[in-house]
Design a protein around this motif. Structure first.
Motif, mmCIF file in Angstrom:
data_model
loop_
_atom_site.group_PDB
_atom_site.id
_atom_site.type_symbol
_atom_site.label_atom_id
_atom_site.label_comp_id
_atom_site.label_asym_id
_atom_site.label_seq_id
_atom_site.Cartn_x
_atom_site.Cartn_y
_atom_site.Cartn_z
ATOM 1 N N UNK A 1 4.538 -1.131 -19.097
ATOM 2 C CA UNK A 1 5.597 -0.780 -20.437
ATOM 3 C C UNK A 1 5.905 0.959 -19.961
ATOM 4 N N UNK A 2 6.505 1.082 -20.144
ATOM 5 C CA UNK A 2 7.605 2.727 -20.307
ATOM 6 C C UNK A 2 6.479 3.477 -21.350
ATOM 7 N N UNK A 3 5.934 4.214 -21.242
ATOM 8 C CA UNK A 3 5.853 5.140 -22.585
ATOM 9 C C UNK A 3 5.957 6.484 -22.133
ATOM 10 N N UNK A 4 5.790 7.617 -23.232
ATOM 11 C CA UNK A 4 7.046 8.972 -23.670
ATOM 12 C C UNK A 4 6.960 9.556 -22.439
ATOM 13 N N UNK A 5 7.192 10.549 -22.735
ATOM 14 C CA UNK A 5 6.655 11.527 -21.164
ATOM 15 C C UNK A 5 6.521 11.503 -19.791
ATOM 16 N N UNK A 6 6.432 12.357 -18.753
ATOM 17 C CA UNK A 6 6.043 12.565 -17.869
ATOM 18 C C UNK A 6 4.865 11.681 -17.340
ATOM 19 N N UNK A 7 4.780 10.616 -16.302
ATOM 20 C CA UNK A 7 3.536 9.581 -16.112
ATOM 21 C C UNK A 7 3.590 9.732 -14.420
ATOM 22 N N UNK A 8 2.195 9.244 -14.401
ATOM 23 C CA UNK A 8 2.110 9.691 -12.900
ATOM 24 C C UNK A 8 0.259 9.058 -12.129
ATOM 25 N N UNK A 9 0.688 8.452 -11.646
ATOM 26 C CA UNK A 9 -0.200 6.536 -10.953
ATOM 27 C C UNK A 9 -0.919 7.207 -9.481
ATOM 28 N N UNK A 10 -1.697 6.670 -8.818
ATOM 29 C CA UNK A 10 -2.603 6.860 -7.771
ATOM 30 C C UNK A 10 -2.319 5.479 -6.998
ATOM 31 N N UNK A 11 -1.829 4.812 -5.814
ATOM 32 C CA UNK A 11 -2.565 3.897 -5.546
ATOM 33 C C UNK A 11 -3.587 4.135 -4.391
ATOM 34 N N UNK A 12 -4.591 3.582 -4.123
ATOM 35 C CA UNK A 12 -5.361 3.379 -3.248
ATOM 36 C C UNK A 12 -5.530 2.379 -2.333
ATOM 37 N N UNK A 13 -5.683 2.333 -0.950
ATOM 38 C CA UNK A 13 -5.712 1.333 0.047
ATOM 39 C C UNK A 13 -7.175 1.032 0.498
ATOM 40 N N UNK A 14 -7.802 -0.050 0.480
ATOM 41 C CA UNK A 14 -9.281 0.027 1.165
ATOM 42 C C UNK A 14 -8.764 -1.190 2.222
ATOM 43 N N UNK A 15 -10.711 -1.541 3.116
ATOM 44 C CA UNK A 15 -10.253 -3.062 3.856
ATOM 45 C C UNK A 15 -11.627 -2.560 4.712
ATOM 46 N N UNK A 16 -12.554 -3.320 5.219
ATOM 47 C CA UNK A 16 -13.309 -3.531 6.147
ATOM 48 C C UNK A 16 -13.039 -4.533 7.832
ATOM 49 N N UNK A 17 -13.200 -3.352 8.313
ATOM 50 C CA UNK A 17 -12.452 -3.340 9.329
ATOM 51 C C UNK A 17 -14.191 -4.601 10.167
ATOM 52 N N UNK A 18 -13.395 -4.974 11.657
ATOM 53 C CA UNK A 18 -14.733 -5.715 12.121
ATOM 54 C C UNK A 18 -16.385 -5.119 11.636
#
Length: 217
Positions: free
Chosen positions: A200-217
């Motif tokens: 839900x939107x809050x007042x003012x500037x907002x930033x968030x960062x998504x990070x992806x991870x995984x396991x290789x063989x």
């Protein structure tokens, strides 16, 4: 007079030569692909166990690798039933790799003998990308889309497997504690999938960062 008796015995040793080789990659008997997964740039160690399976000593014993790998053997003769381990090393390259070791030896008489054995590894070059958007916009920089306070905000996270091996344990986290849902936890080579979250939107500037991870063989 009584005629004398005379006998003569002749013994013959039949030479029956033979040789075998058992090749392994990083300790794995990888006769079939893919073999062990080795990160690109990491060392690869090959071993070649050569055995004299015949009944006579072999000389000029050596191992040749069909990919030009330089093989070192501790000796050049093998008694009947004797075995030795030859070695070689290299650096993992990307993708599927195969090489075959061939052992040869010379018996006291007759033609030389030989034996071959293949081995494999897969050079793992694992990588992934993530592309995050807010309400359908690729809002990498501020201010991003304008959203009325109290309205819903929808985030999407497109994760792509850009490497050369399948990935497991694929997950996305958000640095603002947003709960991200995922459709699956595996990604085939070149495959993409979209994770999603909402808030839900809050007042003012907002930033968030998504990070992806995984396991290789």
């Amino acid at each position: 007079s009584t005629p004398g008796n005379d006998t003569d015995t002749e013994d013959t040793f039949v030479v029956d030569p033979g040789i075998t080789i058992e090749k392994s990659t990083n300790g794995s008997d990888a006769d079939a692909a893919p073999g062990p997964y080795v990160p690109v740039g990491d060392p690869v160690a090959w071993s070649y166990v050569v055995t004299n399976t015949g009944n006579a000593t072999l000389s000029s014993v050596g191992v040749i690798d069909d990919q030009g790998v330089v093989v070192s053997c501790p000796q050049a003769t093998l008694a009947a039933g004797e075995a030795m381990t030859c070695t070689a090393s290299g650096t993992a390259t990307a993708g599927q790799y195969a090489n075959t070791g061939t052992a040869t030896g010379t018996p006291p008489v007759g033609d030389g003998v030989s034996g071959s054995d293949p081995s494999h590894y897969c050079g793992s070059d694992s990588s992934l990308t993530i592309e995050k958007s807010t309400n359908g916009q690729d809002a990498d920089t501020a201010p991003g889309p304008l959203v009325p306070v109290g309205d819903e905000v929808a985030w999407s996270y497109v994760v792509t497997n850009t490497g050369n091996v399948a990935l497991t344990g694929v997950a996305v986290s958000d640095d603002q504690g947003v709960v991200v849902s995922c459709p699956q936890t595996t990604l085939a080579i070149g495959e993409s999938m979209t994770f999603s979250a909402s808030g839900t939107a809050t007042a003012g500037q907002y930033a968030n960062l998504g990070s992806a991870s995984a396991i290789d063989p």
